[in-house]
Design a protein around this motif. Structure first.
Motif, PDB file in Angstrom:
ATOM      1  N   HIS A 189      63.662 -55.131   9.244  1.00  6.81           N
ATOM      2  CA  HIS A 189      62.325 -55.496   9.735  1.00  6.81           C
ATOM      3  C   HIS A 189      62.468 -56.602  10.766  1.00  6.81           C
ATOM      4  O   HIS A 189      63.582 -57.097  11.025  1.00  6.81           O
ATOM      5  N   LEU A 242      61.794 -59.866  11.057  1.00  6.40           N
ATOM      6  CA  LEU A 242      62.483 -61.110  10.721  1.00  6.40           C
ATOM      7  C   LEU A 242      63.955 -60.847  10.479  1.00  6.40           C
ATOM      8  O   LEU A 242      64.826 -61.622  10.891  1.00  6.40           O
ATOM      9  N   SER A 258      65.808 -60.658  13.680  1.00  5.50           N
ATOM     10  CA  SER A 258      65.935 -62.010  14.200  1.00  5.50           C
ATOM     11  C   SER A 258      67.108 -62.737  13.532  1.00  5.50           C
ATOM     12  O   SER A 258      67.966 -63.321  14.201  1.00  5.50           O
ATOM     13  N   VAL A 304      66.032 -65.436  18.709  1.00  8.86           N
ATOM     14  CA  VAL A 304      64.983 -64.690  19.408  1.00  8.86           C
ATOM     15  C   VAL A 304      63.628 -65.091  18.867  1.00  8.86           C
ATOM     16  O   VAL A 304      63.355 -64.954  17.690  1.00  8.86           O
ATOM     17  N   PRO A 309      59.576 -64.845  18.236  1.00  5.79           N
ATOM     18  CA  PRO A 309      58.695 -63.678  18.003  1.00  5.79           C
ATOM     19  C   PRO A 309      57.989 -63.212  19.268  1.00  5.79           C
ATOM     20  O   PRO A 309      57.736 -62.021  19.447  1.00  5.79           O
ATOM     21  N   GLY A 310      57.648 -64.167  20.150  1.00  2.00           N
ATOM     22  CA  GLY A 310      56.960 -63.816  21.402  1.00  2.00           C
ATOM     23  C   GLY A 310      57.787 -62.910  22.300  1.00  2.00           C
ATOM     24  O   GLY A 310      57.247 -62.212  23.150  1.00  2.00           O
ATOM     25  N   SER A 311      59.133 -62.947  22.132  1.00  2.26           N
ATOM     26  CA  SER A 311      59.974 -62.020  22.909  1.00  2.26           C
ATOM     27  C   SER A 311      60.339 -60.808  22.070  1.00  2.26           C
ATOM     28  O   SER A 311      60.461 -59.695  22.580  1.00  2.26           O
ATOM     29  N   PHE A 368      58.815 -59.135  19.446  1.00  2.00           N
ATOM     30  CA  PHE A 368      57.880 -58.042  19.182  1.00  2.00           C
ATOM     31  C   PHE A 368      57.570 -57.191  20.408  1.00  2.00           C
ATOM     32  O   PHE A 368      57.608 -55.965  20.322  1.00  2.00           O
ATOM     33  N   PRO A 369      57.284 -57.822  21.580  1.00  2.00           N
ATOM     34  CA  PRO A 369      57.104 -56.951  22.766  1.00  2.00           C
ATOM     35  C   PRO A 369      58.314 -56.052  23.013  1.00  2.00           C
ATOM     36  O   PRO A 369      58.161 -54.871  23.314  1.00  2.00           O
ATOM     37  N   LEU A 379      60.536 -54.930  20.771  1.00  2.00           N
ATOM     38  CA  LEU A 379      60.608 -53.870  19.763  1.00  2.00           C
ATOM     39  C   LEU A 379      59.647 -52.734  20.096  1.00  2.00           C
ATOM     40  O   LEU A 379      59.998 -51.558  20.058  1.00  2.00           O
ATOM     41  N   HIS A 380      58.403 -53.116  20.487  1.00  2.00           N
ATOM     42  CA  HIS A 380      57.405 -52.079  20.779  1.00  2.00           C
ATOM     43  C   HIS A 380      57.760 -51.291  22.025  1.00  2.00           C
ATOM     44  O   HIS A 380      57.561 -50.079  22.095  1.00  2.00           O
ATOM     45  N   ARG A 381      58.316 -52.022  23.014  1.00  2.00           N
ATOM     46  CA  ARG A 381      58.720 -51.347  24.241  1.00  2.00           C
ATOM     47  C   ARG A 381      59.844 -50.348  23.950  1.00  2.00           C
ATOM     48  O   ARG A 381      59.813 -49.204  24.401  1.00  2.00           O
ATOM     49  N   GLU A 413      58.585 -47.316  22.199  1.00  2.00           N
ATOM     50  CA  GLU A 413      57.920 -46.382  23.110  1.00  2.00           C
ATOM     51  C   GLU A 413      58.931 -45.620  23.957  1.00  2.00           C
ATOM     52  O   GLU A 413      58.701 -44.477  24.326  1.00  2.00           O
ATOM     53  N   LYS A 459      57.370 -53.593   8.363  1.00  2.00           N
ATOM     54  CA  LYS A 459      57.703 -52.470   9.244  1.00  2.00           C
ATOM     55  C   LYS A 459      59.206 -52.538   9.532  1.00  2.00           C
ATOM     56  O   LYS A 459      59.691 -53.553  10.041  1.00  2.00           O
ATOM     57  N   TYR A 476      62.657 -51.072  11.401  1.00  2.00           N
ATOM     58  CA  TYR A 476      63.068 -50.333  12.603  1.00  2.00           C
ATOM     59  C   TYR A 476      64.442 -49.753  12.401  1.00  2.00           C
ATOM     60  O   TYR A 476      65.278 -50.378  11.746  1.00  2.00           O
ATOM     61  N   ASN A 521      52.760 -41.627  24.838  1.00  2.00           N
ATOM     62  CA  ASN A 521      52.508 -43.038  24.495  1.00  2.00           C
ATOM     63  C   ASN A 521      51.160 -43.502  25.010  1.00  2.00           C
ATOM     64  O   ASN A 521      50.399 -44.162  24.295  1.00  2.00           O
ATOM     65  N   TYR A 546      55.690 -60.675   8.982  1.00  2.00           N
ATOM     66  CA  TYR A 546      56.716 -61.556   9.558  1.00  2.00           C
ATOM     67  C   TYR A 546      56.463 -62.997   9.145  1.00  2.00           C
ATOM     68  O   TYR A 546      57.362 -63.698   8.651  1.00  2.00           O
TER      69      TYR A 546
END
Lengths: 110, 884
Positions: free
Chosen positions: A27, A29, A32, A45, A47-49, A51-52, A54-56, A59, A77, A79, B9, B31
């Motif tokens: 997950h 954390l 990280s 790392v 979280p502000g970097s 999560f974007p 991970l989602h990118r 996709e 969640k 991955y 997407n 988190y």
């Protein structure tokens, strides 16, 4: 956060995440923490970097995700690498090794 | 990333937005919770652990926003938000929005309609295979008398071209269709026949669905009488009979054999009901320039080759050829692409309309630039606030662009709708067969043109506010709402250009209106009121015999005299307001011009013709029943004839054409000119001969080209006469139907149809232009008043009167309008010269027109500047100053 922590180099975040997920699903954390661990605390790392990214990557089809329970029973969640993700890891590893070697050679030159 | 994945997407992100957000929240909460758990495990008290975890996350919302921004389709979503904001802005200013959309709808509608016609006439390829290999042959004539271009050739020229130009397959056709009668059983029908040579359909690449095309044998003089039917005639009259080939049909009262049926939907330049072989010859009708050539380039040949062959062939004959109306002239031939040849006569009118439509568009652009400028200036506080809150220049500009594009889109759609309606009503206005094309569609090219036009105007007028915001200084915008001098000058420049373009359109429309008035009020030379006319084809073998023809005319005219209420009746080959037969080589026997051969219009008439039309007799007498086939041959001439060929001396008793004696002189009547249409109506030299003395050779030939008319004068309303006239005619010959009934006023209207259409179109556009500039000037002056409220308040507070303040503002608009007026008049000098060819009886620099334009425009600009200036009276100086 140790004093030796360094800012992430451009383009290394994806590779680190892919590498961190290599052995199995994690997950946010967990990823990280794993990055901190495999870089011996050099990279942290935020979280502000994270999560974007991970989602990118999800996709882009490199990662897939599923909901599950964490070690202390939190719903989280998770991955994991997809087949494309594994291929991407190989490609980026190979690329990075070349760059690293080139950089090392450059620095050795007199 | 592959495209399919990306689309999936985007769709997922847009459609399942709620769920995606929910999952993200859950993920971030998990988190934070786990981070807190870690800290608790490390010995930190629970509530502190939680706060530290949240702090480490850096706040949930920024992370959430960052994730949203990376998602596919995030740009689309932002765009959608901007569009929604833009729509709200437009909705909140209905006055502005409606004015802009209306302006776009009208200007783009006008352009769409005109462009559709240009597209159909000039851009769309002809409905034949390889239309680029098709052409026509024109002659260019330079001589001591005059030089001109002609679209038609004579029999000798045709034979030369047919036999000596191997690069081309050539065919000829009579330039127009001719009316004739078809009898099938007891049914008689008036048809339009196209007379064509062999290879005509080969040039068009049209193959009959039944039978064959004309061959060289049918082309010979006195060759077999055959006909090819159009699909519609075959279906409607012959019930699509599949065994029609070889069957005789009764045309012109003679048996013709059907040899072919054309496919459905085939169009030809003639668009006739049926086709007969022209049987051209150098004698007879081949002597005049009556034929139109149509050619197709053979495989492997080039147009240069063809032109060289044409002129080489012609050079062999130059010495032997003389044009009757232009002795000593040099003639050269050249190929013209068929499309260009077909539309040549309409081109000046269409270019005028395109120019007018372009001017409307320019006015609309100036208008929209003004309106959006005004709007951006009015939105200064809003924009300043948004910039103060951190919006970048790019974001503000993007918003303005989106609003302009929205307006362009709505205006474009409204413009297409308006253009469609305008086109439909325009086509209703045009007489049948006016345009040489079957259909004027709003096709892909027209729609693309319209879309481009709306985007272009949007870019043009959207550019201005964007340029302004680039220079937008936040501090001064908030601190000082006063208008800068450059904005004032810009608005004045817009007023100047609007007025200038409007002047041109008003002047052009004014000139056409004056032309139409001139033509409609020309003294006709006869009394058109109370006269009904009916036309029938006498192209009929029975009437090639002068005695039968004469008897039929006498009896039918006598029968019409019996109709109750009819005072007079007569018949003639052609009527006033119309084209008449033009004959060359008429020798003048005595008088000063003796020995001269002249060209004149000629017609036969029955006794009573001049009385029926009430054409004044100026000298001598008119025809009587005594002027028969076996008496002295006589003629009557008109005043122009006397002026041109007898220098105004009394010609009565003199002779023309060997032994024809002139017995009378009558007043000129307004006619459509015979050969080259220099004006729709003019006085032509005219020779009248009695119908009883028409030579047989002329009888057969004239009726191929002209359908004679029967005329009656009545004191009753003329419309009631038609069935009685047909009845009277049927009592003499039941096999000839009338082809049309026209009152004399109808005939005038028919002749002036081009002028009326031009006037209607250009006047509509001029009114549109006037309306658009009035709106534009009103909006700009109103805005100057708003922007200067503070200045005016101070002026009034300092003792200036309201009248002085109004004069001050009014003069800003009025000066610009006056400048526009002057500029417009200068522009007129340059532009209106191109209209000379469509003006009759008036000068391009027509003083009444100029005065009318200046007066109208001054009045409209005065109103448009005064109305907003009146608001000054409502300004309260105390309040204005308090607001500061």
């Amino acid at each position: 956060m140790s004093a030796k922590q360094t800012n992430l180099l451009q383009g290394t975040l994806d590779l680190l995440i892919l590498k961190a997920l290599g052995p199995g699903e994690l997950h946010g954390l967990g990823i990280s923490r794993r990055i901190e661990q495999i870089t011996h605390g050099t990279f942290f790392v935020k979280p502000g970097s994270l999560f974007p990214a991970l989602h990118r990557m999800e996709e882009a089809g490199w990662l897939s995700s599923s909901w599950g329970d964490s070690e202390n029973n939190r719903r989280a969640k998770f991955y994991q690498l997809t087949r494309t993700g594994k291929k991407q890891l190989e490609v980026e590893t190979e690329q990075w090794s070349r760059v690293a070697l080139a950089m090392a050679n450059a620095l050795k030159a007199t | 990333m592959n495209l399919w994945l990306r689309i999936r997407n985007i769709l997922r992100n847009l459609l399942r937005k709620q769920q995606m957000e929910g999952h993200l929240d859950d993920e971030l909460r998990a988190y934070t919770d786990m981070l807190a758990d870690e800290k608790i495990a490390a010995g930190i008290p629970p509530h502190e652990a939680r706060r530290a975890a949240l702090a480490e996350l850096g706040g949930i919302e920024p992370v959430r926003q960052k994730v949203r921004d990376t998602r596919a389709g995030a740009g689309l979503e932002r765009l959608w938000l901007d569009v929604r904001f833009g729509m709200r802005q437009l909705w909140r200013n209905p006055g502005f929005t409606i004015t802009v959309i209306l302006t776009l709808a009208l200007s783009i509608g006008a352009n769409t309609a005109i462009f559709s016609i240009v597209n159909a006439l000039m851009l769309k390829s002809l409905p034949y295979s390889h239309p680029e290999r098709m052409g026509t042959i024109n002659t260019h004539i330079t001589g001591p008398v005059s030089s001109d271009e002609r679209h038609k050739i004579n029999g000798e020229q045709w034979e030369l071209l047919r036999d000596n130009v191997p690069s081309l397959i050539s065919a000829i056709a009579s330039g127009r269709t001719s009316g004739l009668n078809l009898q099938s059983g007891s049914h008689v029908q008036y048809l339009q026949a196209g007379r064509i040579s062999a290879h005509y359909f080969d040039v068009l690449a049209v193959h009959p669905i039944l039978g064959r095309n004309f061959s060289e044998i049918e082309d010979l003089v006195n060759g077999p009488k055959t006909a090819i039917l159009s699909y519609n005639l075959w279906r409607n009259t012959f019930g699509a009979n599949p065994n029609i080939l070889g069957k005789p049909i009764l045309l012109k009262s003679a048996p013709y054999t059907v040899i072919g049926v054309l496919p459905e939907g085939v169009t030809t330049p003639l668009n006739a009901d049926l086709y007969t072989a022209l049987q051209e010859s150098r004698k007879g009708e081949g002597a005049g320039t009556n034929f139109q050539v149509i050619t197709r380039l053979r495989d492997g040949a080039t147009w240069q080759q063809a032109d060289a062959e044409i002129n080489h062939a012609w050079s062999l004959r130059t010495q032997r050829y003389e044009l009757e109306d232009n002795p000593g002239a040099q003639v050269s031939f050249y190929s013209v692409p068929l499309q260009q040849g077909e539309t040549a006569t309409l081109r000046p009118q269409i270019l005028t309309l395109m120019l007018a439509a372009a001017l409307i568009l320019l006015i609309a652009c100036a208008n929209l630039a003004g309106l959006t400028l005004v709007r951006v200036l009015r939105r200064t506080p809003e924009i300043a606030t948004r910039m103060a809150l951190g919006a970048s220049h790019w974001q503000i500009q993007r918003q303005l662009w989106i609003e302009n594009l929205l307006l362009a889109l709505m205006g474009g759609i409204a413009g297409i709708a308006t253009g469609f309606l305008a086109l439909r009503s325009l086509l209703l206005l045009l007489p049948e067969h006016f345009l040489p094309v079957a259909d004027v569609p709003l096709d892909g090219r027209v729609l693309a043109f319209t879309l481009l036009l709306s985007l272009l105007t949007s870019v043009l007028f959207g550019m201005l506010p964007v340029l302004i915001t680039r220079r937008f200084d936040l501090r001064s915008a908030i601190a000082n709402r006063a208008d800068s001098a450059s904005h004032l000058r810009l608005r004045q420049a817009l007023i100047v250009s609007e007025v200038a373009f409007t002047v041109v359109l008003l002047a052009a429309a004014g000139l056409l209106i004056r032309t139409l008035i001139h033509l409609q009020t020309l003294p006709p030379g006869f009394n058109p009121t109370g006269v009904m006319t009916a036309r029938a084809s006498l192209d009929d073998v029975r009437y090639h015999d002068p005695a039968t023809f004469q008897k039929m005319l006498d009896q039918s005219v006598a029968a019409m005299r019996q109709i109750p209420g009819v005072q007079q009746a007569a018949a003639g080959l052609s009527l006033p307001y119309e084209r008449s037969l033009v004959m060359g080589g008429l020798p003048i026997n005595d008088g000063k011009e003796a020995g001269q051969k002249v060209m004149t219009s000629e017609t036969y008439v029955t006794p009573g013709y001049f009385e029926t039309l009430q054409i004044p007799v100026l000298a001598g007498r008119t025809f009587t029943a005594e002027d028969g086939p076996n008496t002295q041959q006589v003629a009557i001439v008109n005043q122009t004839f006397v002026r041109k060929f007898f220098h105004g001396e009394n010609p009565v008793g003199r002779h023309v054409n060997k032994d024809i004696m002139i017995i009378g002189v009558v007043e000129d009547v307004a006619m459509a000119p015979g050969i080259d249409a220099v004006a729709p109506l003019m006085d032509e030299q005219m020779l009248y001969i009695p119908a009883a003395q028409v030579p047989p050779s002329l009888l057969a030939m004239a009726h191929v080209w002209f359908q004679p008319s029967w005329i009656v004068r009545t004191s009753h309303p003329v419309e009631g006469l038609t069935s009685q006239m047909q009845h009277a005619f049927a009592s003499v010959d039941p096999n000839i139907p009338f082809s049309g009934f026209y009152s004399m006023h109808d005939l005038l209207a028919k002749t002036l149809v081009m002028q009326r259409v031009e006037v209607a179109l250009l006047t509509t556009m001029a009114v549109l232009a006037l309306l658009l500039s009035a709106i534009g000037i009103f909006a700009l002056v109103a805005n100057i008043v708003t922007q200067k409220t503070r200045e005016i308040g101070i002026r009034i507070a300092l003792g200036s009167t309201i009248r002085q303040a109004m004069t001050h503002i009014g003069s800003l608009g009025a000066t610009a309008a006056a400048l526009g007026l002057v500029l417009g008049l200068i522009l007129c000098v340059a532009v209106l010269r191109t209209m000379q060819s469509v003006l009759y009886g008036i000068n391009t620099y027509d003083l009444p027109t100029i005065l009318a334009v200046v007066t109208t425009l001054s009045a409209v600009t005065l109103i448009a500047t005064t109305l907003p200036a009146l608001r000054i009276a409502r300004i309260d100086p105390a309040r204005t100053l308090r607001e500061e």
